[in-house]
Design a protein around this motif. Sequence first.
Motif, short mmCIF file in Angstrom:
data_model
loop_
_atom_site.label_atom_id
_atom_site.label_comp_id
_atom_site.label_asym_id
_atom_site.label_seq_id
_atom_site.Cartn_x
_atom_site.Cartn_y
_atom_site.Cartn_z
N SER A 1 22.12 -24.14 -21.43
CA SER A 1 21.09 -23.96 -22.46
C SER A 1 21.70 -23.29 -23.67
CB SER A 1 19.92 -23.12 -21.93
OG SER A 1 20.34 -21.79 -21.67
N ILE A 2 21.02 -23.43 -24.78
CA ILE A 2 21.46 -22.79 -26.00
C ILE A 2 20.26 -22.23 -26.74
CG2 ILE A 2 21.43 -25.01 -27.24
CD1 ILE A 2 23.74 -23.89 -28.96
N GLY A 3 20.39 -21.02 -27.25
CA GLY A 3 19.33 -20.40 -28.02
C GLY A 3 19.56 -20.67 -29.50
N TYR B 1 14.32 -20.53 -30.20
CA TYR B 1 14.01 -21.66 -29.33
C TYR B 1 15.11 -21.78 -28.28
CZ TYR B 1 10.71 -22.92 -33.00
OH TYR B 1 9.68 -22.90 -33.91
N GLN B 2 14.74 -21.95 -27.04
CA GLN B 2 15.68 -22.13 -25.95
C GLN B 2 15.71 -23.62 -25.57
OE1 GLN B 2 17.53 -19.30 -24.66
NE2 GLN B 2 16.68 -18.61 -26.61
N VAL B 3 16.82 -24.26 -25.91
CA VAL B 3 16.97 -25.69 -25.67
C VAL B 3 17.82 -25.88 -24.42
CG1 VAL B 3 17.83 -27.86 -26.60
CG2 VAL B 3 16.78 -26.18 -28.13
N ALA B 4 17.27 -26.53 -23.40
CA ALA B 4 17.97 -26.73 -22.13
C ALA B 4 18.57 -28.13 -22.09
CB ALA B 4 17.03 -26.53 -20.96
N GLY C 1 22.63 -20.60 -33.79
CA GLY C 1 22.89 -19.87 -32.57
C GLY C 1 24.38 -19.81 -32.31
N GLN C 2 24.75 -19.51 -31.08
CA GLN C 2 26.17 -19.37 -30.76
C GLN C 2 26.40 -19.70 -29.29
OE1 GLN C 2 28.50 -15.50 -30.59
NE2 GLN C 2 29.03 -16.21 -32.64
N LEU C 3 27.47 -20.47 -29.04
CA LEU C 3 27.93 -20.73 -27.68
C LEU C 3 29.09 -19.80 -27.37
CD1 LEU C 3 28.01 -24.65 -27.48
CD2 LEU C 3 26.58 -23.12 -26.09
#
Length: 389
Positions: free
Chosen positions: A255-257, A285-288, A247-249
Amino acid sequence: MQRTKRMVAAVVAAMALVAIAGAPSAFAGYFSVSAGTTNYTATSTSQQFTQPTGAYGSCSTGGNLTGTVANGNKSTAGSAESMSCSSTAEGAVTWNWNGCKVNLAPGNDGSPLNGTFSLSGCGSVEVNSSICEKRIAPQSGTATFANEGGSVATEVTATLSYTVVKSTPYCKNGTLTYTGKWKVNPASGALQALSGKVGISLAGGLFSAETPAYPVNVSGAQDAADQHSIGLPGPRSLKCASANLAGQLSGPSSSIGLAPSYSGCAAYVGASELPAVVNPGSCSYQVAAAKTLGVACGSEGDAIKITLYANATKQAEGVSLCVYNIAPQSGAGGIALSNFGSGSEAGIELGFGGAKLVNTRVSGTAGNCGEKTTNATYQGSTDLSGVMG
């Protein structure tokens, strides 16, 4: 536990504060310039080429590069001088870069640092002798970079294909192996080639990078000692030889996808092993930071699709036994997040810890495939690392 950083390809597309996509791309390093921006001269220290026939060429003069590099640049494009060379098969050879730019780009890993070399901005390089005239179109190869007291030593290696202007029994289309070495000297300040690795961490309820130079690509592979698995009805357990997340920030985020990719999958039903394929489609996946797990999809009606086959023959024929969907959802608990490392080596360990995702059987019988709707228990862990976007 001994941690091994696993760099995988990133995916890029927009999703809230996190961008996710579908095509792998190379991760780049960058140049550090204490003067901000400076002209440079890359002094040629060795220029050689070898042809498949064993003919060997060495260039004694020319080949210096000139250009400009700025702090944070991921590559430089240098203009090259023509070279005077000699070949064991052709005698005197003139190597004319013909306006081609020599591009040098640091990468992420290695000592010396690995990277790439490429030619651009021209029709072709001209390599001429009295018996052969070769034309080398823009191509690429590998490069290494070593910092030496404010300058950068670089070595490039490439297998370059060429065409000939005139054909003779000796002069035919073919390839040559080219090796070039330079020392890149800045006109002012100190120059370094640095890895594109970026430390990431979770603090204050936010995923963030050690540097404000966003975007930062985030990726990781399943831990070999804690392989990913997805529980299916039956009970059945899905495992894959390869399970990657990327993914990318684009900035600090709660959260990060992470878009998954799986290969070499199988579902285990007691002593039986069924071939399986996992197609994430547009989903991630969405990780909070609050330690919950969800699924989001870029296309309406999309889902993470898991397909089981009775055997390899049925898989080749495209005849499925069971199909399950993990559709968009949120709020699954049970995941663990912990920081490790420091500086550019800092990362985040993601443990799925049995998070339960709603799973729906969309094809196949209850006898073969289990209940219509169940909670898919996700197990396994991944060490997430960052690199420049």
